[in-house]
Design an enzyme around this catalytic site. Structure first.
Site, PDB file in Angstrom:
ATOM      1  N   GLU A  34      -6.224   9.536  -7.159  1.00  0.00           N
ATOM      2  CA  GLU A  34      -7.307   8.989  -6.320  1.00  0.00           C
ATOM      3  C   GLU A  34      -8.627   9.566  -6.801  1.00  0.00           C
ATOM      4  O   GLU A  34      -8.766  10.783  -6.941  1.00  0.00           O
ATOM      5  CB  GLU A  34      -7.048   9.329  -4.840  1.00  0.00           C
ATOM      6  CG  GLU A  34      -8.214   9.091  -3.904  1.00  0.00           C
ATOM      7  CD  GLU A  34      -8.772   7.668  -3.921  1.00  0.00           C
ATOM      8  OE1 GLU A  34      -8.011   6.706  -3.784  1.00  0.00           O
ATOM      9  OE2 GLU A  34     -10.007   7.534  -4.101  1.00  0.00           O
ATOM     10  N   LYS A  35      -9.596   8.684  -7.022  1.00  0.00           N
ATOM     11  CA  LYS A  35     -10.862   9.175  -7.582  1.00  0.00           C
ATOM     12  C   LYS A  35     -11.848   9.612  -6.515  1.00  0.00           C
ATOM     13  O   LYS A  35     -12.827  10.283  -6.799  1.00  0.00           O
ATOM     14  CB  LYS A  35     -11.483   8.140  -8.511  1.00  0.00           C
ATOM     15  CG  LYS A  35     -12.075   6.906  -7.849  1.00  0.00           C
ATOM     16  CD  LYS A  35     -12.683   6.039  -8.946  1.00  0.00           C
ATOM     17  CE  LYS A  35     -13.011   4.651  -8.488  1.00  0.00           C
ATOM     18  NZ  LYS A  35     -14.075   4.507  -7.522  1.00  0.00           N
ATOM     19  N   GLY A  39      -6.798   8.239   1.502  1.00  0.00           N
ATOM     20  CA  GLY A  39      -6.831   7.283   2.620  1.00  0.00           C
ATOM     21  C   GLY A  39      -7.623   6.036   2.238  1.00  0.00           C
ATOM     22  O   GLY A  39      -7.578   5.028   2.927  1.00  0.00           O
ATOM     23  N   CYS A  42     -10.113   2.268   3.687  1.00  0.00           N
ATOM     24  CA  CYS A  42      -9.692   2.203   5.093  1.00  0.00           C
ATOM     25  C   CYS A  42     -10.150   3.457   5.848  1.00  0.00           C
ATOM     26  O   CYS A  42     -10.804   3.366   6.881  1.00  0.00           O
ATOM     27  CB  CYS A  42      -8.165   2.066   5.123  1.00  0.00           C
ATOM     28  SG  CYS A  42      -7.460   2.271   6.749  1.00  0.00           S
ATOM     29  N   LYS A  51     -13.992   1.940  13.675  1.00  0.00           N
ATOM     30  CA  LYS A  51     -13.351   1.981  15.001  1.00  0.00           C
ATOM     31  C   LYS A  51     -13.801   3.219  15.781  1.00  0.00           C
ATOM     32  O   LYS A  51     -13.910   3.182  17.013  1.00  0.00           O
ATOM     33  CB  LYS A  51     -11.827   1.938  14.880  1.00  0.00           C
ATOM     34  CG  LYS A  51     -11.246   0.553  14.759  1.00  0.00           C
ATOM     35  CD  LYS A  51     -12.005  -0.305  13.847  1.00  0.00           C
ATOM     36  CE  LYS A  51     -11.863  -1.622  13.456  1.00  0.00           C
ATOM     37  NZ  LYS A  51     -12.398  -1.995  12.175  1.00  0.00           N
ATOM     38  N   GLY A 180     -21.369 -13.709   9.676  1.00  0.00           N
ATOM     39  CA  GLY A 180     -20.823 -13.626  11.037  1.00  0.00           C
ATOM     40  C   GLY A 180     -19.309 -13.649  11.050  1.00  0.00           C
ATOM     41  O   GLY A 180     -18.687 -14.211  11.938  1.00  0.00           O
ATOM     42  N   ASP A 309      -5.760  -4.898  -1.459  1.00  0.00           N
ATOM     43  CA  ASP A 309      -6.958  -5.724  -1.650  1.00  0.00           C
ATOM     44  C   ASP A 309      -7.122  -6.219  -3.086  1.00  0.00           C
ATOM     45  O   ASP A 309      -7.718  -7.274  -3.316  1.00  0.00           O
ATOM     46  CB  ASP A 309      -8.216  -4.916  -1.285  1.00  0.00           C
ATOM     47  CG  ASP A 309      -8.402  -4.788   0.222  1.00  0.00           C
ATOM     48  OD1 ASP A 309      -7.490  -5.180   0.977  1.00  0.00           O
ATOM     49  OD2 ASP A 309      -9.460  -4.279   0.639  1.00  0.00           O
ATOM     50  N   ALA A 317      -5.534  -3.379   5.869  1.00  0.00           N
ATOM     51  CA  ALA A 317      -4.814  -2.149   5.526  1.00  0.00           C
ATOM     52  C   ALA A 317      -3.307  -2.284   5.729  1.00  0.00           C
ATOM     53  O   ALA A 317      -2.507  -1.870   4.875  1.00  0.00           O
ATOM     54  CB  ALA A 317      -5.355  -1.009   6.386  1.00  0.00           C
ATOM     55  N   HIS A 440       5.462  -4.180  35.670  1.00  0.00           N
ATOM     56  CA  HIS A 440       4.490  -4.627  36.677  1.00  0.00           C
ATOM     57  C   HIS A 440       3.895  -3.426  37.392  1.00  0.00           C
ATOM     58  O   HIS A 440       4.641  -2.529  37.776  1.00  0.00           O
ATOM     59  CB  HIS A 440       5.171  -5.524  37.700  1.00  0.00           C
ATOM     60  CG  HIS A 440       4.244  -5.892  38.824  1.00  0.00           C
ATOM     61  ND1 HIS A 440       3.262  -6.851  38.685  1.00  0.00           N
ATOM     62  CD2 HIS A 440       4.126  -5.392  40.085  1.00  0.00           C
ATOM     63  CE1 HIS A 440       2.595  -6.949  39.820  1.00  0.00           C
ATOM     64  NE2 HIS A 440       3.087  -6.066  40.685  1.00  0.00           N
TER      65      HIS A 440
HETATM   66  C1  LIG Z   1     -16.148  -2.060   7.235  1.00  0.00           C
HETATM   67  C2  LIG Z   1     -14.694  -2.364   7.041  1.00  0.00           C
HETATM   68  C3  LIG Z   1     -13.858  -2.398   8.138  1.00  0.00           C
HETATM   69  C4  LIG Z   1     -12.509  -2.656   7.980  1.00  0.00           C
HETATM   70  N1  LIG Z   1     -11.704  -2.671   9.081  1.00  0.00           N
HETATM   71  C5  LIG Z   1     -10.387  -2.933   8.944  1.00  0.00           C
HETATM   72  C6  LIG Z   1      -9.511  -2.913  10.066  1.00  0.00           C
HETATM   73  O1  LIG Z   1      -9.943  -2.667  11.190  1.00  0.00           O
HETATM   74  N2  LIG Z   1      -8.203  -3.160   9.870  1.00  0.00           N
HETATM   75  C7  LIG Z   1      -7.693  -3.441   8.631  1.00  0.00           C
HETATM   76  O2  LIG Z   1      -6.494  -3.676   8.506  1.00  0.00           O
HETATM   77  N3  LIG Z   1      -8.499  -3.468   7.545  1.00  0.00           N
HETATM   78  C8  LIG Z   1      -9.817  -3.214   7.667  1.00  0.00           C
HETATM   79  N4  LIG Z   1     -10.615  -3.201   6.559  1.00  0.00           N
HETATM   80  C9  LIG Z   1     -10.002  -3.499   5.254  1.00  0.00           C
HETATM   81  C10 LIG Z   1      -9.216  -2.308   4.725  1.00  0.00           C
HETATM   82  O3  LIG Z   1     -10.076  -1.196   4.623  1.00  0.00           O
HETATM   83  C11 LIG Z   1      -8.618  -2.645   3.365  1.00  0.00           C
HETATM   84  O4  LIG Z   1      -7.902  -3.847   3.460  1.00  0.00           O
HETATM   85  C12 LIG Z   1      -7.680  -1.543   2.887  1.00  0.00           C
HETATM   86  O5  LIG Z   1      -8.355  -0.324   2.760  1.00  0.00           O
HETATM   87  C13 LIG Z   1      -7.072  -1.922   1.536  1.00  0.00           C
HETATM   88  O6  LIG Z   1      -6.213  -0.926   1.119  1.00  0.00           O
HETATM   89  P1  LIG Z   1      -5.903  -0.723  -0.429  1.00  0.00           P
HETATM   90  O7  LIG Z   1      -4.842   0.322  -0.494  1.00  0.00           O
HETATM   91  O8  LIG Z   1      -5.674  -2.014  -1.071  1.00  0.00           O
HETATM   92  O9  LIG Z   1      -7.237  -0.177  -1.077  1.00  0.00           O
HETATM   93  P2  LIG Z   1      -8.430   0.859  -0.620  1.00  0.00           P
HETATM   94  O10 LIG Z   1      -8.239   1.307   0.739  1.00  0.00           O
HETATM   95  O11 LIG Z   1      -9.622   0.137  -1.024  1.00  0.00           O
HETATM   96  O12 LIG Z   1      -8.122   2.057  -1.577  1.00  0.00           O
HETATM   97  C14 LIG Z   1      -8.303   1.976  -2.964  1.00  0.00           C
HETATM   98  C15 LIG Z   1      -8.541   3.369  -3.480  1.00  0.00           C
HETATM   99  O13 LIG Z   1      -8.419   3.340  -4.887  1.00  0.00           O
HETATM  100  C16 LIG Z   1      -9.338   4.269  -5.434  1.00  0.00           C
HETATM  101  N5  LIG Z   1      -9.557   3.911  -6.835  1.00  0.00           N
HETATM  102  C17 LIG Z   1     -10.136   2.784  -7.322  1.00  0.00           C
HETATM  103  N6  LIG Z   1     -10.110   2.798  -8.664  1.00  0.00           N
HETATM  104  C18 LIG Z   1      -9.508   3.948  -9.028  1.00  0.00           C
HETATM  105  C19 LIG Z   1      -9.185   4.528 -10.281  1.00  0.00           C
HETATM  106  N7  LIG Z   1      -9.428   3.907 -11.438  1.00  0.00           N
HETATM  107  N8  LIG Z   1      -8.572   5.732 -10.289  1.00  0.00           N
HETATM  108  C20 LIG Z   1      -8.299   6.376  -9.121  1.00  0.00           C
HETATM  109  N9  LIG Z   1      -8.568   5.872  -7.924  1.00  0.00           N
HETATM  110  C21 LIG Z   1      -9.159   4.666  -7.871  1.00  0.00           C
HETATM  111  C22 LIG Z   1     -10.567   4.127  -4.546  1.00  0.00           C
HETATM  112  O14 LIG Z   1     -11.368   5.293  -4.597  1.00  0.00           O
HETATM  113  C23 LIG Z   1      -9.928   3.904  -3.174  1.00  0.00           C
HETATM  114  O15 LIG Z   1      -9.833   5.111  -2.448  1.00  0.00           O
HETATM  115  C24 LIG Z   1     -11.977  -2.908   6.683  1.00  0.00           C
HETATM  116  C25 LIG Z   1     -12.819  -2.861   5.568  1.00  0.00           C
HETATM  117  C26 LIG Z   1     -14.149  -2.587   5.742  1.00  0.00           C
HETATM  118  C27 LIG Z   1     -15.023  -2.522   4.521  1.00  0.00           C
END
Ligand SMILES: Cc1cc2nc3c(=O)[nH]c(=O)nc-3n(C[C@H](O)[C@H](O)[C@H](O)COP(=O)(O)OP(=O)(O)OC[C@H]3O[C@@H](n4cnc5c(N)ncnc54)[C@H](O)[C@@H]3O)c2cc1C
Length: 452
Positions: A34-35, A39, A42, A51, A180, A309, A317, A440
């Site tokens: 992880e760079k 977590g 998210c 939240k 929106g 994503d 997430a 209830h």
């Molecule tokens: C404002 C906001 C609110 C949100 N609210 C919600 C919610 O309420 N509920 C929900 O389900 N989702 C929510 N989301 C979406 C949710 O955050 C993402 O869908 C989720 O984090 C995706 O998880 P992931 O594991 O795919 O990637 P991420 O959580 O994006 O994690 C990817 C990680 O990879 C790391 N990384 C990238 N490239 C490299 C590399 N080359 N080497 C090492 N590490 C690297 C990054 O630093 C990052 O930490 C929200 C998003 C935003 C922006």
């Protein structure tokens, strides 16, 4: 000789962490890189900080209800720096939680950047620039996504994405929110509840375009009641940082619209983080939407998987985590996990919340399905009345007696959707729902009309 792992995971967000946990539980040797922060988005810039903020603004907004319940509070006020401390504390707890999951599972962790250099090798580079190459049987891409910024719009100290807005240290007195949809209306709720003047600008003719129209209408009504100005069918033309605030030019119904505010927040979508050069060198197929994967989350290159994503689709997430469990389970020979995009619940954490699983009424109509819609109002539920929850409803969609979708708008919708997600994903029928006994009095009795 480089060190050999069963799994190397790049990205420590919900997707990466879930792969690591499942694979390590199957006694695999796992390395996760992880760079930034454990977590992922998210924890640090997404679900969790937003939240934490919305919890603060909801308590503040709910204070108005207390008088009706006989509780008088002399004078309530907002301490924005304390709100920010709460946000930071909750983010810290979440990040430590992710680290604990990895440590308890026996996963090896490295802080730095991962780069895939062949289908079985990853170059790890730490913050000092020192590199090492590790090899693995399976490589998991879980890089996540980044905010999408409209062409011609420049980010500045006052023109921000959701990343930047989370670093604000003072409450703006006015804010323009471009977009929106989910993220836009969540921030609109937060700022409006704390008393900021909020303007939403949305190019489509409605907010929350992917969700049920009636639910979006109720949310629009509540946001308007809070004082949010909602401009739909409005096209952003420019956003200028004047040094003390922002000025937006837009087109609405053929007329020019100029609005000034302290800051602007751009919520115009997110895009998969595609390190295209790296993917192309490896021959990994992708589209503009994300990395292409099969039903086991494998890319077209054997042994290289992608989850979350980075694969496009619903950017959530829990969806990333479920994809991760399926991928890790498949590799480890455990077919107990399954994934169906249709069964992924989605929530808009505005006040009221909107939560959905499966079909919306519109999708059923568009597909020409003969469906029966059952609606149940919060106003008919005694707990909703006692707690002054205001308006809300559940809309359940049955096709030939089978529950194929449900949307809830109202307080606690995010929690109420959970049993319906179980029912939809298990394709439960009305007959089966009839054995469902609800406590209830409780808000969950709102489901009684689905079982009668
Ligand atoms: C404002 C906001 C609110 C949100 N609210 C919600 C919610 O309420 N509920 C929900 O389900 N989702 C929510 N989301 C979406 C949710 O955050 C993402 O869908 C989720 O984090 C995706 O998880 P992931 O594991 O795919 O990637 P991420 O959580 O994006 O994690 C990817 C990680 O990879 C790391 N990384 C990238 N490239 C490299 C590399 N080359 N080497 C090492 N590490 C690297 C990054 O630093 C990052 O930490 C929200 C998003 C935003 C922006």
């Amino acid at each position: 000789m480089s060190e050999k792992y069963d799994f190397i995971i790049i990205g420590g967000g919900p997707g990466g962490v879930a792969v690591a946990e499942v694979a390590a539980a199957k006694k695999k040797r796992v390395l996760i890189i992880e760079k930034d922060g454990w977590g992922g988005i998210c924890t640090h810039r997404g679900c969790i900080p937003t939240k934490a903020l919305l919890s603060c603004s909801k308590y503040f907004a709910d204070l108005k209800k207390l008088k009706r319940m006989g509780i008088n509070i002399a004078e309530a006020s907002v301490d924005f720096s304390a709100i920010k401390k709460h946000q930071q504390q909750i983010v810290k707890v979440s990040a430590l939680g992710a680290q604990k999951v990895l440590a308890d599972a026996g996963v090896e962790t490295k802080q730095g950047t991962g780069e895939i250099i062949s289908p079985q090798e990853v170059r790890f580079t730490d913050s000092s620039g020192k590199s090492e190459i590790f090899s693995a049987q399976n490589i998991m891409i879980a890089w996540g996504s980044v905010p999408q910024v409209l062409p011609g719009i420049n980010l500045t100290e006052r023109v921000l994405t959701s990343d930047g807005i989370l670093n604000l240290n003072s409450l703006p007195s006015s804010i323009i929110i471009v977009g929106g949809s989910v993220i836009g209306v969540e921030f609109a709720t937060f700022f409006a509840e704390l008393g900021a003047k909020v303007t939403i600008v949305e190019i489509l003719d409605r907010i929350i375009p992917l969700e049920d129209q009636e639910c979006a209408d109720l949310l629009k009504q509540e946001l308007t009641r809070l004082g949010v100005a909602i401009n739909t069918s409005t096209k952003l033309e420019s956003m200028k940082d004047t040094g003390t605030g922002v000025v937006m030019q837009a087109q609405k119904d053929g007329k020019q619209l100029e609005i000034s505010a302290d800051v602007a927040l751009l919520c115009t979508g997110r895009k998969s983080l595609l390190n295209t050069e790296e993917l192309e060198k490896l021959g990994i197929e992708y589209t503009k939407a994300g990395i292409k994967i099969d039903k086991n989350m494998m890319t077209n290159v054997a042994g290289v998987f992608a989850v979350g994503d980075v694969t496009g689709g619903m950017m959530l997430a829990h969806r990333a985590a479920q994809q991760a469990k399926v991928a890790a389970g498949h590799i480890c020979g455990d077919s107990n996990f399954s994934y169906n995009e249709n069964f992924i619940p989605s929530v808009v954490y505005s006040h009221p919340q909107i939560a959905r699983v499966g079909y919306t009424q519109k999708r059923a109509e568009d597909e020409g399905l003969a469906v029966e819609i059952i609606k149940s109002q919060y106003s008919a539920n005694i707990i909703a009345r006692a707690e002054l929850m205001g308006q809300g409803f559940v809309k359940a969609i049955f096709q030939q007696e089978k529950l194929i979708g449900a949307t809830i708008v109202g307080e606690d919708a995010a929690d109420l959707i959970a049993p319906l997600a179980l029912a939809v994903s298990n394709e439960m029928t009305r007959k089966q729902l009839k054995s469902w006994v609800l406590p209830h009095p409780s808000l969950s009795e709102i489901f009684l009309s689905l079982t009668s």
